[in-house]
Design a protein around this motif. Structure first.
Motif, PDB file in Angstrom:
ATOM      1  N   GLY A  53       0.768  -1.205  -0.160  1.00  0.00           N
ATOM      2  CA  GLY A  53       0.023   0.114  -0.154  1.00  0.00           C
ATOM      3  C   GLY A  53       0.815   1.260   0.037  1.00  0.00           C
ATOM      4  N   PRO A  54       0.011   2.425   0.229  1.00  0.00           N
ATOM      5  CA  PRO A  54       1.009   3.797  -0.137  1.00  0.00           C
ATOM      6  C   PRO A  54       1.539   4.248   1.014  1.00  0.00           C
ATOM      7  N   GLY A  55       1.845   3.524   2.109  1.00  0.00           N
ATOM      8  CA  GLY A  55       2.710   3.867   3.157  1.00  0.00           C
ATOM      9  C   GLY A  55       2.319   3.776   4.480  1.00  0.00           C
ATOM     10  N   ARG A  72      11.326   1.426   0.821  1.00  0.00           N
ATOM     11  CA  ARG A  72      11.229   2.597   1.760  1.00  0.00           C
ATOM     12  C   ARG A  72       9.784   3.192   1.272  1.00  0.00           C
ATOM     13  N   LEU A  73       9.247   2.803   0.379  1.00  0.00           N
ATOM     14  CA  LEU A  73       7.905   3.368   0.106  1.00  0.00           C
ATOM     15  C   LEU A  73       6.778   2.297   0.948  1.00  0.00           C
ATOM     16  N   ALA A  74       7.196   1.472   1.307  1.00  0.00           N
ATOM     17  CA  ALA A  74       6.448   0.395   1.878  1.00  0.00           C
ATOM     18  C   ALA A  74       6.276   0.792   3.276  1.00  0.00           C
ATOM     19  N   THR A  82      14.288   3.893  -3.571  1.00  0.00           N
ATOM     20  CA  THR A  82      13.451   5.101  -3.691  1.00  0.00           C
ATOM     21  C   THR A  82      13.464   5.451  -4.789  1.00  0.00           C
ATOM     22  N   PRO A  83      12.805   6.392  -5.595  1.00  0.00           N
ATOM     23  CA  PRO A  83      12.506   6.532  -6.970  1.00  0.00           C
ATOM     24  C   PRO A  83      13.959   7.261  -7.492  1.00  0.00           C
ATOM     25  N   GLY A  84      14.571   6.665  -8.455  1.00  0.00           N
ATOM     26  CA  GLY A  84      15.964   7.091  -8.976  1.00  0.00           C
ATOM     27  C   GLY A  84      17.110   6.782  -8.012  1.00  0.00           C
ATOM     28  N   LYS A 101       6.763  -4.479  -0.966  1.00  0.00           N
ATOM     29  CA  LYS A 101       6.634  -3.367  -1.787  1.00  0.00           C
ATOM     30  C   LYS A 101       5.842  -2.338  -1.697  1.00  0.00           C
ATOM     31  N   GLY A 102       6.060  -1.163  -2.064  1.00  0.00           N
ATOM     32  CA  GLY A 102       5.082   0.091  -1.917  1.00  0.00           C
ATOM     33  C   GLY A 102       3.971  -0.187  -3.001  1.00  0.00           C
ATOM     34  N   GLY A 103       2.864   0.195  -2.569  1.00  0.00           N
ATOM     35  CA  GLY A 103       1.586   0.096  -3.538  1.00  0.00           C
ATOM     36  C   GLY A 103       1.205  -1.328  -3.872  1.00  0.00           C
ATOM     37  N   VAL A 113       2.007  -2.755 -10.281  1.00  0.00           N
ATOM     38  CA  VAL A 113       1.827  -1.388 -10.903  1.00  0.00           C
ATOM     39  C   VAL A 113       3.250  -0.425 -10.910  1.00  0.00           C
ATOM     40  N   LEU A 114       3.744  -0.429 -11.981  1.00  0.00           N
ATOM     41  CA  LEU A 114       5.114   0.272 -11.969  1.00  0.00           C
ATOM     42  C   LEU A 114       6.037   0.039 -10.959  1.00  0.00           C
ATOM     43  N   GLY A 115       6.151  -1.526 -10.506  1.00  0.00           N
ATOM     44  CA  GLY A 115       6.868  -1.562  -9.311  1.00  0.00           C
ATOM     45  C   GLY A 115       7.779  -2.704  -9.713  1.00  0.00           C
ATOM     46  N   THR A 164      -2.593   0.402  -4.487  1.00  0.00           N
ATOM     47  CA  THR A 164      -1.860   1.435  -5.407  1.00  0.00           C
ATOM     48  C   THR A 164      -1.877   2.716  -4.964  1.00  0.00           C
ATOM     49  N   SER A 165      -0.872   3.261  -4.991  1.00  0.00           N
ATOM     50  CA  SER A 165      -0.643   4.712  -4.863  1.00  0.00           C
ATOM     51  C   SER A 165      -1.454   5.554  -5.933  1.00  0.00           C
ATOM     52  N   ALA A 166      -1.436   4.873  -7.085  1.00  0.00           N
ATOM     53  CA  ALA A 166      -1.983   5.636  -8.451  1.00  0.00           C
ATOM     54  C   ALA A 166      -3.472   6.250  -8.186  1.00  0.00           C
ATOM     55  N   SER A 202      -4.922   5.682  -4.674  1.00  0.00           N
ATOM     56  CA  SER A 202      -5.386   5.885  -3.237  1.00  0.00           C
ATOM     57  C   SER A 202      -4.491   7.248  -2.892  1.00  0.00           C
ATOM     58  N   VAL A 203      -3.273   7.809  -3.757  1.00  0.00           N
ATOM     59  CA  VAL A 203      -2.779   8.949  -3.062  1.00  0.00           C
ATOM     60  C   VAL A 203      -3.613  10.304  -3.524  1.00  0.00           C
ATOM     61  N   PRO A 204      -4.043  10.318  -4.836  1.00  0.00           N
ATOM     62  CA  PRO A 204      -5.250  11.370  -5.215  1.00  0.00           C
ATOM     63  C   PRO A 204      -6.112  11.239  -4.367  1.00  0.00           C
ATOM     64  N   VAL A 216       0.331  15.608  -5.544  1.00  0.00           N
ATOM     65  CA  VAL A 216       0.194  15.113  -4.005  1.00  0.00           C
ATOM     66  C   VAL A 216       1.340  14.282  -3.545  1.00  0.00           C
ATOM     67  N   GLU A 217       2.117  15.069  -2.628  1.00  0.00           N
ATOM     68  CA  GLU A 217       3.370  14.581  -2.211  1.00  0.00           C
ATOM     69  C   GLU A 217       3.108  13.743  -0.699  1.00  0.00           C
ATOM     70  N   ARG A 218       3.819  12.691  -0.704  1.00  0.00           N
ATOM     71  CA  ARG A 218       3.884  12.038   0.638  1.00  0.00           C
ATOM     72  C   ARG A 218       2.324  11.689   0.965  1.00  0.00           C
ATOM     73  N   GLY A 219       1.718  11.061   0.233  1.00  0.00           N
ATOM     74  CA  GLY A 219       0.310  10.793   0.500  1.00  0.00           C
ATOM     75  C   GLY A 219       0.302   9.794   1.836  1.00  0.00           C
ATOM     76  N   PHE A 220      -0.715  10.072   2.503  1.00  0.00           N
ATOM     77  CA  PHE A 220      -1.153   9.238   3.996  1.00  0.00           C
ATOM     78  C   PHE A 220       0.156   9.899   4.971  1.00  0.00           C
ATOM     79  N   SER A 240       9.861  14.032  -4.623  1.00  0.00           N
ATOM     80  CA  SER A 240       9.350  12.750  -4.575  1.00  0.00           C
ATOM     81  C   SER A 240       9.250  12.127  -3.221  1.00  0.00           C
ATOM     82  N   PRO A 241       8.329  11.525  -3.067  1.00  0.00           N
ATOM     83  CA  PRO A 241       7.547  10.823  -3.807  1.00  0.00           C
ATOM     84  C   PRO A 241       6.321  11.390  -3.925  1.00  0.00           C
ATOM     85  N   ALA A 242       5.805  11.578  -5.156  1.00  0.00           N
ATOM     86  CA  ALA A 242       4.430  12.336  -5.415  1.00  0.00           C
ATOM     87  C   ALA A 242       3.779  11.808  -6.566  1.00  0.00           C
ATOM     88  N   VAL A 243       2.436  12.117  -6.657  1.00  0.00           N
ATOM     89  CA  VAL A 243       1.607  11.588  -7.618  1.00  0.00           C
ATOM     90  C   VAL A 243       0.946  12.974  -8.316  1.00  0.00           C
TER      91      VAL A 243
HETATM   92  C1  LIG Z   1       8.251   2.902  -8.403  1.00  0.00           C
HETATM   93  S1  LIG Z   1       6.687   3.459  -8.250  1.00  0.00           S
HETATM   94  C2  LIG Z   1       5.855   2.068  -7.475  1.00  0.00           C
HETATM   95  C3  LIG Z   1       4.388   2.597  -7.462  1.00  0.00           C
HETATM   96  C4  LIG Z   1       3.672   1.135  -6.713  1.00  0.00           C
HETATM   97  N1  LIG Z   1       3.908   0.136  -7.133  1.00  0.00           N
HETATM   98  C5  LIG Z   1       2.149   1.478  -6.511  1.00  0.00           C
HETATM   99  O1  LIG Z   1       1.349   0.641  -6.779  1.00  0.00           O
HETATM  100  O2  LIG Z   1       1.924   2.623  -5.608  1.00  0.00           O
HETATM  101  C6  LIG Z   1       6.919   4.703  -7.007  1.00  0.00           C
HETATM  102  C7  LIG Z   1       6.126   6.194  -7.183  1.00  0.00           C
HETATM  103  O3  LIG Z   1       4.835   5.776  -6.454  1.00  0.00           O
HETATM  104  C8  LIG Z   1       4.404   6.980  -6.046  1.00  0.00           C
HETATM  105  N2  LIG Z   1       3.997   6.848  -4.677  1.00  0.00           N
HETATM  106  C9  LIG Z   1       4.055   5.716  -4.195  1.00  0.00           C
HETATM  107  N3  LIG Z   1       3.991   5.966  -2.757  1.00  0.00           N
HETATM  108  C10 LIG Z   1       3.277   7.240  -2.530  1.00  0.00           C
HETATM  109  C11 LIG Z   1       2.979   8.070  -1.300  1.00  0.00           C
HETATM  110  N4  LIG Z   1       2.669   7.749  -0.445  1.00  0.00           N
HETATM  111  N5  LIG Z   1       2.664   9.367  -1.991  1.00  0.00           N
HETATM  112  C12 LIG Z   1       3.011   9.856  -3.185  1.00  0.00           C
HETATM  113  N6  LIG Z   1       3.454   9.154  -4.075  1.00  0.00           N
HETATM  114  C13 LIG Z   1       3.943   7.760  -3.833  1.00  0.00           C
HETATM  115  C14 LIG Z   1       5.284   8.248  -6.375  1.00  0.00           C
HETATM  116  O4  LIG Z   1       5.054   8.418  -7.626  1.00  0.00           O
HETATM  117  C15 LIG Z   1       6.547   7.193  -6.472  1.00  0.00           C
HETATM  118  O5  LIG Z   1       7.538   7.989  -7.268  1.00  0.00           O
END
Ligand SMILES: C[S@@+](CC[C@H](N)C(=O)[O-])C[C@H]1O[C@@H](n2cnc3c(N)ncnc32)[C@H](O)[C@@H]1O
Length: 258
Positions: A11-13, A36-38, A58-60, A87-89, A93-95, A118-120, A122-124, A194-198, A223-226
């Motif tokens: 999930g998103p964190g 780290r996004l998990a 982390t991204p990049g 894993k995060g999200g 999904v792009l993971g 997925t953050s795609a 839930s974060v919005p 949206v930065e650092r969702g949740f 980053s991280p941001a959607v």
């Molecule tokens: C490598 S992708 C992985 C996406 C993941 N598999 C998913 O389903 O959410 C990482 C990107 O997800 C987004 N992301 C993940 N968690 C986030 C959060 N809590 N807040 C904002 N953006 C987040 C950001 O765009 C980040 O750069």
């Protein structure tokens, strides 16, 4: 005896957005390799006896290269352990989850996948932005902003309508917005980042296609941001907006659109 690997979407964190299946898998793990996004802060509670390995993605910045993460998973499983890859999200999904699954298949290691929030989407939502809203948007497209899009992808996206969601899109925002404008998207199209969702320091920056790069620079967006592009951004709110206010915004859009 061969162990196994479970890919878990974390999930998103935020820990309470782990699924019941994710918590069960963590409880049965001998070793957890986490990003780290998990929601890694929850590991002390949900995987108290497991060995914890920070693979620091982390991204990049991949602290451990992808092929080494895959080799580690296989190695642990071949040593008879249950390795959980948190894993995060959602892993698919792009993971790069599918690459990790294939690595296990190649090595003859049993593997299963627990989906995650997925953050795609839930974060919005955490910023009050629904990806669809009757009359505003009936489709959404999720794209990676890791690398700039090609002209034909930009043309396609600009003409598709609906909502565009960009992950890993902070660095490529200037080329994305310029490209969409070049292929005919209106300068006034609403855009949110949206930065650092949740997280406690979640923040939303709002602008339009023409000025969002300036707004992001002024706010110091990182980053991280959607990134969300579309009319649904008009509904963004931090939880304090009244129902009357939101209905007014939706009605204002409907009046313009008709
Ligand atoms: C490598 S992708 C992985 C996406 C993941 N598999 C998913 O389903 O959410 C990482 C990107 O997800 C987004 N992301 C993940 N968690 C986030 C959060 N809590 N807040 C904002 N953006 C987040 C950001 O765009 C980040 O750069």
């Amino acid at each position: 005896m061969t162990g196994r690997v479970t890919l878990v979407g974390g999930g998103p964190g935020r820990a309470d957005l782990l699924t019941v299946a994710a918590v069960r898998a963590l409880g049965a793990a001998d070793v957890v390799l986490y990003d780290r996004l998990a929601p890694y802060e929850a590991l002390a509670e949900y995987a108290p006896t497991a060995e914890l390995v920070d693979v620091g993605k982390t991204p990049g910045h991949h602290a451990i290269p992808q092929h080494e993460i895959e080799a580690l998973l296989v190695e642990h499983a071949l040593a008879g352990r249950h390795a959980v890859r948190l894993k995060g999200g959602d892993p698919y999904v792009l993971g790069r989850g599918s690459e990790e699954v294939l690595a296990c298949h190649r090595a003859g290691v049993p593997v299963d996948v627990v989906p995650g929030v997925t953050s795609a989407i839930s974060v919005p939502g955490a910023a009050g932005i629904p990806l669809t809203h009757r009359g505003m948007s009936h489709l959404f497209t999720v794209v990676s902003g890791h690398a700039p899009l090609t002209p034909s992808e930009l043309e396609h996206l600009a003409g598709l309508g609906g909502t565009i969601v960009v992950l890993m899109g902070v660095n490529t925002l200037p080329s994305l917005t310029a490209g969409l404008a070049r292929f005919g998207m209106r300068a006034e199209m609403p855009v949110a980042i949206v930065e650092r969702g949740f997280r406690a320091d979640q923040r939303t920056t709002i602008g339009d296609l023409a000025d969002i790069v300036f707004a992001a620079g002024r706010a110091g967006v990182t980053s991280p941001a959607v990134v969300v592009i579309g009319e649904v951004v008009r509904l963004a709110h931090d939880g304090d907006a009244s129902a009357a206010e939101l209905m007014e915004r939706a009605a204002a859009f409907a009046a313009v659109a008709s």
